[in-house]
Design a protein around this motif. Structure first.
Motif, PDB file in Angstrom:
ATOM      1  N   VAL A  34       0.235  -3.271   2.903  1.00 27.04           N
ATOM      2  CA  VAL A  34      -0.757  -4.065   2.178  1.00 27.04           C
ATOM      3  C   VAL A  34      -0.222  -5.501   2.055  1.00 27.04           C
ATOM      4  O   VAL A  34       0.048  -6.139   3.066  1.00 27.04           O
ATOM      5  N   LYS A  35      -0.007  -5.987   0.852  1.00 25.26           N
ATOM      6  CA  LYS A  35       0.531  -7.335   0.642  1.00 25.26           C
ATOM      7  C   LYS A  35       1.922  -7.299   0.019  1.00 25.26           C
ATOM      8  O   LYS A  35       2.816  -8.038   0.397  1.00 25.26           O
ATOM      9  N   GLY A  36       2.117  -6.390  -0.935  1.00 27.73           N
ATOM     10  CA  GLY A  36       3.371  -6.370  -1.692  1.00 27.73           C
ATOM     11  C   GLY A  36       4.513  -5.672  -1.009  1.00 27.73           C
ATOM     12  O   GLY A  36       5.668  -5.807  -1.414  1.00 27.73           O
ATOM     13  N   GLY A  37       4.215  -4.905   0.045  1.00 26.06           N
ATOM     14  CA  GLY A  37       5.257  -4.156   0.725  1.00 26.06           C
ATOM     15  C   GLY A  37       5.359  -2.736   0.199  1.00 26.06           C
ATOM     16  O   GLY A  37       4.964  -2.429  -0.923  1.00 26.06           O
ATOM     17  N   SER A  38       5.874  -1.865   1.024  1.00 25.86           N
ATOM     18  CA  SER A  38       6.068  -0.469   0.643  1.00 25.86           C
ATOM     19  C   SER A  38       7.426  -0.306  -0.028  1.00 25.86           C
ATOM     20  O   SER A  38       8.436  -0.834   0.446  1.00 25.86           O
ATOM     21  N   GLY A  39       7.454   0.427  -1.127  1.00 32.49           N
ATOM     22  CA  GLY A  39       8.703   0.629  -1.871  1.00 32.49           C
ATOM     23  C   GLY A  39       9.517   1.755  -1.286  1.00 32.49           C
ATOM     24  O   GLY A  39       9.455   2.908  -1.731  1.00 32.49           O
ATOM     25  N   THR A  40      10.316   1.451  -0.276  1.00 27.47           N
ATOM     26  CA  THR A  40      11.027   2.484   0.478  1.00 27.47           C
ATOM     27  C   THR A  40      12.293   2.950  -0.241  1.00 27.47           C
ATOM     28  O   THR A  40      13.049   2.154  -0.789  1.00 27.47           O
ATOM     29  N   ILE A  41      12.521   4.270  -0.188  1.00 25.31           N
ATOM     30  CA  ILE A  41      13.742   4.890  -0.703  1.00 25.31           C
ATOM     31  C   ILE A  41      14.282   5.775   0.417  1.00 25.31           C
ATOM     32  O   ILE A  41      13.658   6.762   0.804  1.00 25.31           O
ATOM     33  N   PHE A  42      15.448   5.414   0.961  1.00 26.91           N
ATOM     34  CA  PHE A  42      16.026   6.110   2.107  1.00 26.91           C
ATOM     35  C   PHE A  42      16.985   7.199   1.637  1.00 26.91           C
ATOM     36  O   PHE A  42      18.043   6.909   1.069  1.00 26.91           O
TER      37      PHE A  42
END
Length: 328
Positions: free
Chosen positions: A47-55
């Motif tokens: 989207v606009k804010g980015g995906s909140g990735t947790i690896f």
């Protein structure tokens, strides 16, 4: 109990992960390598804010070409409890993440289900994404029902011989097909329009995006995958065909590298060619998927991550908020 004689993944290795590690190379502790905003996912996720990735550290597969091999196979990461996981989610929410994107958590579904509940109870209102290889049992996926609403599975191959050589999982095609069908059946697509600083974007809040990575020299594999997707997923899920296969400069002991190179000999370990890209585009016109993402061909390899760094990806692709070396 699910960790004492572990059968969480389709391997059913039966290891007591409270005392040792399973095929996934992980104990019962949930270990994480990195968390941050990521701007390289599909537009409906970024989207606009980015995906909140947790690896998540560890993996149920042994993909010979894995770009995240440092964490999926070589153990980079640190154990976290529910409190630290919750803080991670809330920090991502506070800096504008569009969702919480859990990457490669298939070997920790019971614990992650509990942690997601705790994060939601603490005020995390973002949709949760499940980003995986799809090498998962339906029984375990049921534990995530109602907690995860966005699913990002891979459909890597439908060739058992290739999956045995590349992933050490000859049953991958059957397992992944069953898991993906379950995801589709339980998560019909929901896309909403959102305003971000006066701009309008489409955002997925529920549904399935199925990813398939074209392996250079393996055009037939992609034809088979697209045929399956056309029959089983078109109109019910979004198809994301990726052409970004990139040779990874693996840094490992000689014995590990030798074994990896034997597996990689099953494919052409190189970038996708212009001719292959053109052929793929022609094939996509024939299938005419209702929902489809396809990348522009690029020879840029700078995006390959290094999880030893607080900033694993290039600045333009991510904004880190947590790293396994940084302990509060």
């Amino acid at each position: 109990m699910l960790y004492k004689a572990c059968t969480q993944c389709p391997r059913h290795c039966g290891v007591n992960r409270e005392e040792s590690t399973g095929f996934c190379k992980e104990p019962s502790d949930l270990r994480i390598a990195s968390a941050g905003l990521h701007f390289g996912e599909e537009p409906l996720i970024t989207v606009k804010g980015g995906s909140g990735t947790i690896f998540i550290t560890g993996c149920t597969l042994r993909c010979a070409f894995c770009q995240n091999y440092q964490i999926s196979q070589n153990g980079l990461g640190r154990a976290v409890d529910s409190t630290e996981f919750t803080k991670m989610c809330l920090d991502l929410q506070n800096i504008g993440a569009e969702n919480i994107n859990i990457i490669t958590g298939s070997h920790h579904i019971p614990k992650l289900a509990d942690f997601i509940r705790d994060a939601k109870a603490a005020g995390c209102t973002l949709p949760f994404c499940w980003n995986s290889s799809a090498y998962e049992s339906v029984e375990m996926l049921e534990l995530l029902k109602g907690l995860v609403t966005i699913w990002l599975p891979d459909l890597k191959t439908l060739d058992s011989d290739l999956s045995a050589k590349l992933f050490k999982a000859p049953d991958y095609p059957q397992v992944a097909a069953k898991a993906i069908k379950w995801m589709i059946e339980n998560n019909p697509i929901k896309i909403e329009e959102v305003d971000r600083n006066g701009e309008t974007f489409e955002k997925m809040t529920q549904g399935v995006i199925i990813r398939h990575l074209f392996l250079p020299g393996k055009f037939e594999q992609t034809c088979d995958a697209l045929s399956w997707l056309s029959e089983n997923a078109d109109g019910k899920a979004i198809i994301s065909l990726m052409n970004q296969y990139t040779p990874v400069p693996f840094k490992e002991e000689a014995s590990c590298l030798e074994a990896r190179n034997r597996s990689l000999s099953e494919i052409e370990n190189r970038l996708t060619s212009v001719t292959e890209d053109e052929d793929i585009r022609d094939m996509l016109e024939v299938y005419d998927f209702e929902y489809l993402f396809y990348q522009e061909l690029s020879d840029d390899t700078s995006w390959l991550p290094d999880f030893n760094n607080f900033q694993p990806f290039p600045n333009k692709l991510s904004k880190p908020v947590w790293h396994w070396k940084e302990k509060e």
